[in-house]
Each structure stands twice: as structure tokens, then as C-alpha cells.
Design a protein around this motif. Structure first.
Motif, PDB file in Angstrom:
ATOM      1  N   ALA A  16     -22.630  48.947  49.144  1.00 27.16           N
ATOM      2  CA  ALA A  16     -21.685  48.984  48.025  1.00 27.16           C
ATOM      3  C   ALA A  16     -22.138  49.993  46.972  1.00 27.16           C
ATOM      4  N   VAL A  36     -15.025  48.081  46.286  1.00 27.62           N
ATOM      5  CA  VAL A  36     -15.708  48.322  47.550  1.00 27.62           C
ATOM      6  C   VAL A  36     -15.351  47.175  48.493  1.00 27.62           C
ATOM      7  N   LEU A  50     -13.812  52.086  50.283  1.00 32.04           N
ATOM      8  CA  LEU A  50     -13.468  51.878  48.885  1.00 32.04           C
ATOM      9  C   LEU A  50     -11.949  51.891  48.782  1.00 32.04           C
TER      10      LEU A  50
END
Length: 183
Positions: free
Chosen positions: A15, A141, A177
């Protein structure tokens, strides 16, 4: 991550890499990390990973000074609002998860901070109900939850079959994302 038993966990670097890359793409040199209000061990790892990923291009990385015993109270919200106002502008804010990011987004208009013009905000988990109902809608994310389920099922199968399994953490990454109006 040290784990005394086998388990499946989100890799904090996955992330952090995606968020840092998005902030770099947007040209942000000032960055910030927002941990959740509730104490979560995994948040420290995500924060550390974000700092490492962003140190090559960021001029500053601010971290919300959360108190370890703090909960979601009016005093906490005032501190969060003051922090939003005090951050250098423009700034990319990476929140520990979507819930934390959504809460932060709700604080910004109260103190006159514009998102995404002054602060770009990215969360983690890509929970549509949270992201799409935030104002503005939240960029997030998306962890590889399907992969984590497969990993957990394979681990459980091995344990149930009596196969020897190392006591360590299996890490799953992120699939991407999802860009929304907060960035």
C-alpha cells in the motif's frame, strides 16, 4: 513481521508503494501519514513503509501525533482539524485505512482546507461504501483480498491435512489504486 503461528497479513509495503508513487506522480513534495484513532499494531508498519517509499522525493513527511490511549472524541477531532490546517500546502496525506481517511476528509471543510486542491488524500482497503460516500470521494489502495483468501485457504488446508507449516506470516500485496476525486 514476527508471528508465533502461521497467518496471512497485508504487506504494509504494498500500500505504501502505491500511495507514494501516486503522490510522486502528482508532484507532491510534502507528505503526511495519518494513523487510525484506535490503536492498531499494523499501522506502525504501514507508516514506516510509507516513510521509506517516500524519502527519495519528499521534502517533508509529517505524522499526526496520535496519543496511544486516544479514542474518537471531540478533542481528537479538534486536534485532527488543527493538523489539517497546519499541514504545508499542497500535501499528500496517506491515511492508514479508508475509515480514517473518510473521517479526515470530513474535518477538512470545517477548517477551510480544500481537497484535492490543497490536500490530496489516499486511503487503504478500497471499500466502495466508504470511498464513494466520502466528500470528496476517496482515492484508495485496493489490497489483494482475493489472493489473501486463497492463501488463507491453502494454509488451512495444509494445517487440516497435518502437513508441517512454518510459523510465519504470509504476506499479500495490493492490486492497484482506485482514483477518485480526493486525488
Amino acid at each position: 513481521r514476527q508471528c508465533p503461528w502461521p497467518g496471512v497479513f497485508h504487506d504494509p509495503r504494498a500500500a505504501a508503494r502505491l500511495a507514494a508513487a501516486e503522490f510522486a506522480r502528482l508532484g507532491h513534495r510534502n507528505l503526511a501519514y495519518l494513523p487510525p484513532a484506535a490503536e492498531c499494531e499494523w499501522s506502525d508498519g504501514r507508516q514506516d513503509a510509507f516513510r521509506l517509499c517516500a524519502r527519495t522525493f519528499a521534502q517533508s513527511i509529517s505524522v499526526f501525533p496520535k496519543k496511544r490511549t486516544e479514542t474518537l472524541t471531540p478533542a481528537y477531532l479538534r486536534r485532527l482539524q488543527d493538523w489539517a490546517r497546519a499541514l504545508p500546502k499542497p500535501c499528500g496525506v496517506f491515511a492508514a485505512n479508508d475509515e480514517t481517511a473518510s473521517l479526515f476528509l470530513s474535518c477538512c471543510p470545517v477548517v477551510g482546507v480544500k481537497v484535492p486542491q490543497e490536500l490530496t488524500v489516499i486511503g487503504v482497503d478500497d471499500i466502495a461504501e466508504i470511498c464513494e460516500n466520502a466528500f470528496p470521494p476517496l482515492t484508495s489502495v485496493a489490497p489483494a483480498f482475493k489472493e489473501s483468501g486463497t492463501m488463507a485457504a491453502e494454509l488451512l488446508d495444509a494445517l487440516m491435512a497435518g502437513r508441517k507449516v512454518a510459523a510465519h506470516a504470509l504476506l499479500f500485496g495490493a492490486v492497484g489504486l482506485t482514483r477518485r476525486e480526493s486525488s
